[in-house]
Design an enzyme around this catalytic site. Structure first.
Site, PDB file in Angstrom:
ATOM      1  N   LYS A  83       0.863  -1.194   0.000  1.00 23.02           N
ATOM      2  CA  LYS A  83       0.000   0.000   0.000  1.00 23.02           C
ATOM      3  C   LYS A  83       0.890   1.231   0.000  1.00 23.02           C
ATOM      4  O   LYS A  83       2.014   1.186   0.506  1.00 23.02           O
ATOM      5  CB  LYS A  83      -0.883   0.021   1.256  1.00 23.02           C
TER       6      LYS A  83
HETATM    7  P1  NAD Z   1     -12.875   7.865  -3.301  1.00 20.22           P
HETATM    8  O1  NAD Z   1     -11.842   8.887  -3.056  1.00 20.22           O
HETATM    9  O2  NAD Z   1     -13.358   7.660  -4.692  1.00 20.22           O
HETATM   10  O3  NAD Z   1     -14.157   8.146  -2.379  1.00 20.22           O
HETATM   11  C1  NAD Z   1     -14.075   8.356  -1.007  1.00 20.22           C
HETATM   12  C2  NAD Z   1     -15.437   8.822  -0.508  1.00 20.22           C
HETATM   13  O4  NAD Z   1     -15.355   8.991   0.909  1.00 20.22           O
HETATM   14  C3  NAD Z   1     -15.861  10.176  -1.066  1.00 20.22           C
HETATM   15  O5  NAD Z   1     -17.245  10.154  -1.308  1.00 20.22           O
HETATM   16  C4  NAD Z   1     -15.556  11.141   0.080  1.00 20.22           C
HETATM   17  O6  NAD Z   1     -16.384  12.306   0.055  1.00 20.22           O
HETATM   18  C5  NAD Z   1     -15.879  10.268   1.264  1.00 20.22           C
HETATM   19  N1  NAD Z   1     -15.219  10.723   2.490  1.00 20.22           N
HETATM   20  C6  NAD Z   1     -13.976  11.237   2.639  1.00 20.22           C
HETATM   21  N2  NAD Z   1     -13.759  11.564   3.931  1.00 20.22           N
HETATM   22  C7  NAD Z   1     -14.879  11.237   4.589  1.00 20.22           C
HETATM   23  C8  NAD Z   1     -15.281  11.329   5.943  1.00 20.22           C
HETATM   24  N3  NAD Z   1     -14.463  11.849   6.871  1.00 20.22           N
HETATM   25  N4  NAD Z   1     -16.519  10.881   6.279  1.00 20.22           N
HETATM   26  C9  NAD Z   1     -17.337  10.364   5.343  1.00 20.22           C
HETATM   27  N5  NAD Z   1     -17.018  10.261   4.052  1.00 20.22           N
HETATM   28  C10 NAD Z   1     -15.811  10.686   3.688  1.00 20.22           C
HETATM   29  O7  NAD Z   1     -12.279   6.508  -2.688  1.00 20.22           O
HETATM   30  P2  NAD Z   1     -12.715   5.021  -3.031  1.00 20.22           P
HETATM   31  O8  NAD Z   1     -11.777   4.478  -4.036  1.00 20.22           O
HETATM   32  O9  NAD Z   1     -14.182   4.966  -3.246  1.00 20.22           O
HETATM   33  O10 NAD Z   1     -12.344   4.282  -1.653  1.00 20.22           O
HETATM   34  C11 NAD Z   1     -13.246   4.256  -0.553  1.00 20.22           C
HETATM   35  C12 NAD Z   1     -12.839   3.160   0.394  1.00 20.22           C
HETATM   36  O11 NAD Z   1     -12.842   1.906  -0.296  1.00 20.22           O
HETATM   37  C13 NAD Z   1     -11.451   3.282   0.993  1.00 20.22           C
HETATM   38  O12 NAD Z   1     -11.465   2.772   2.307  1.00 20.22           O
HETATM   39  C14 NAD Z   1     -10.612   2.397   0.104  1.00 20.22           C
HETATM   40  O13 NAD Z   1      -9.430   1.947   0.748  1.00 20.22           O
HETATM   41  C15 NAD Z   1     -11.577   1.283  -0.158  1.00 20.22           C
HETATM   42  N6  NAD Z   1     -11.306   0.488  -1.350  1.00 20.22           N
HETATM   43  C16 NAD Z   1     -11.255   1.063  -2.579  1.00 20.22           C
HETATM   44  C17 NAD Z   1     -11.027   0.269  -3.694  1.00 20.22           C
HETATM   45  C18 NAD Z   1     -11.038   0.821  -5.091  1.00 20.22           C
HETATM   46  O14 NAD Z   1     -10.975   0.024  -6.041  1.00 20.22           O
HETATM   47  N7  NAD Z   1     -11.132   2.114  -5.296  1.00 20.22           N
HETATM   48  C19 NAD Z   1     -10.817  -1.113  -3.541  1.00 20.22           C
HETATM   49  C20 NAD Z   1     -10.887  -1.664  -2.263  1.00 20.22           C
HETATM   50  C21 NAD Z   1     -11.135  -0.848  -1.180  1.00 20.22           C
END
Ligand code: NAD
Length: 415
Positions: free
Chosen positions: A108
């Protein structure tokens, strides 16, 4: 200081590891080998900003384990990125790739920055400098980055280009790229889609009718927006959803197409017609059937776990539940589908993207989604059967499945 800031993510992942290692009586030598990260890198990233002044950012890459294949894991841009959390997320990736049985290890990375305040040109310069500094320790057979919080397909395209400048055209260096530069069809939706495939299996096991389910989603980014769309397509009612500024709530259900259009036009959710506003904290405690945290880690903690009303939680985000909260939820009979299973759809389609890049061919989206469903369904069923057999939670079962695979690969390869 908020509750999330007090959470020690490293301690959380060590606790989950130890619990599973104990349950499967893993020998102390292998425990020591699997626990510790393989390599940790911290770099200084000087960036010339658009107005001419110089800013220095800190970047991390933690490479946890490569016993089962090249290390794999996203890069996040966030002001609260720290080495402990990246370490914990790198280990999660090792267990996640093992749970879904794809030939990767775990890593990561992240840069401490407020990405919302960076222009696209500044983000590009920061990304390119970071990648040039990691040049000798990443590679398509060594360590393959991907998107995470606040990084998107454009950032992945810059990573691919920067690495290719030194090594020649190398699309397999990074996944989550735009389809035009070697990305896979279906990758952008994959984490959300995979989470919904797992939920379909779990709903059958726990007699939940997804067609009638009331769903609450925290986060409307890549993962949250797609989960919302797919759950709505199955007939579920998304009653609340949020971004970092707060959430919107309507007990009769939110029209997700219109919500997503509103969010992309206004950049936030507040004032969406026909909804009430709700804080991100209160949103988690709303009356619903399924809660899907899809934003940051540590949001379900010892102070709110007892007030969670959902029957089932699908951890689309990484690390959303602290260990104390996990115990409270288990005691209260809330079914938790752990992150290393619930959100593994993203890395699974990243694996498809990497194999397409290495073979220089491209799959149709229908094939991507069909293979994704196969892997997510099989992985859920495997974890659920271990949970039944050993009378443990889905989380402990998922860790047992993962630790067994990584331990076996380590023994076979030799120390
Ligand atoms: P992203 O940046 O596209 O979206 C993040 C979202 O979280 C946004 O809507 C943002 O407004 C919101 N956010 C940020 N701070 C916040 C807070 N304090 N309270 C509430 N909401 C908040 O990111 P993503 O890729 O959608 O990732 C989201 C989660 O999923 C993370 O934990 C990431 O590690 C996990 N994840 C992502 C992927 C992927 O393929 N993108 C894969 C596995 C896990």
């Amino acid at each position: 200081m908020s509750e999330t800031e007090r959470i020690n993510f490293e301690k959380m992942s060590r606790f989950q590891f130890d619990r599973a290692a104990e349950a499967m009586a893993l020998d102390p030598e292998t425990r020591g080998l699997l626990k510790m990260p393989f390599r940790e890198i911290q770099v200084k990233i000087p960036v010339r900003m658009d107005d001419g002044h110089l800013e220095v950012f800190i970047g991390y890459r933690v490479q946890h384990n490569n016993a089962r294949g090249p290390m794999k894991g996203g890069i996040r841009y966030h002001p609260e990125v720290d080495l402990g959390e990246i370490r914990s997320l790198a280990a999660l990736m090792t267990w996640k790739t093992a749970v879904v049985n794809i030939p990767f290890g775990g890593a990561k990375g992240g840069i401490v920055c407020d990405s919302k305040r960076l222009s696209p040109a500044e983000t590009e310069r920061m990304t390119r400098t970071f990648i040039s500094m990691l040049d000798t320790v990443i590679g398509p057979y060594q360590d393959i980055p991907a998107p995470d919080v606040n990084t998107n397909p454009q950032v992945m395209a810059w990573i691919m280009d920067e690495y290719s400048r030194r090594h020649g055209y190398t699309p397999g260096i990074v996944t989550g790229k735009p389809v035009d530069v070697g990305g896979s069809k279906g990758r952008e939706e994959a984490t959300g889609r995979g989470c919904v495939f797992v939920l379909q299996e779990a709903a059958r096991d726990y007699n939940l009718d997804l067609g009638k389910a009331r769903i609450v989603i925290q986060g409307i980014g890549n993962v949250g927006s797609h989960v919302a769309r797919f759950m709505t397509e199955l007939g579920g009612r998304v009653v609340a959803i949020s971004d970092s500024g707060g959430g919107i709530y309507n007990p009769d259900g939110l029209p997700m197409d219109r919500v997503l259009a509103y969010k992309s036009e206004k950049r936030n959710l507040s004032g969406f017609p026909g909804s009430r506003s709700v804080t991100n904290e209160a949103l988690l405690e709303l009356d619903c059937d399924i809660l899907i945290p899809s934003a940051l880690g540590g949001v379900i903690h010892k102070f709110n776990a007892d007030r969670i009303k959902a029957k089932m939680i699908a951890e689309a985000a990484n690390n959303p539940t602290t260990t104390t909260a996990d115990e409270i939820l288990e005691k209260n009979g809330v079914v938790v589908i752990p992150d290393i299973l619930a959100n593994a759809g993203g890395v699974t389609v990243s694996y498809f993207e990497w194999t397409q890049n290495l073979q220089q061919l491209s799959w149709e989206e229908e094939q991507v989604n069909r293979e994704l469903r196969k892997i997510m369904t099989r992985s859920y069923q495997h974890v659920a059967s271990v949970a039944r057999e050993k009378r443990v939670s889905l989380r402990v079962a998922a860790y047992i499945v993962a630790l067994e695979k990584v331990a076996r690969a380590t023994r076979l390869r030799g120390i």
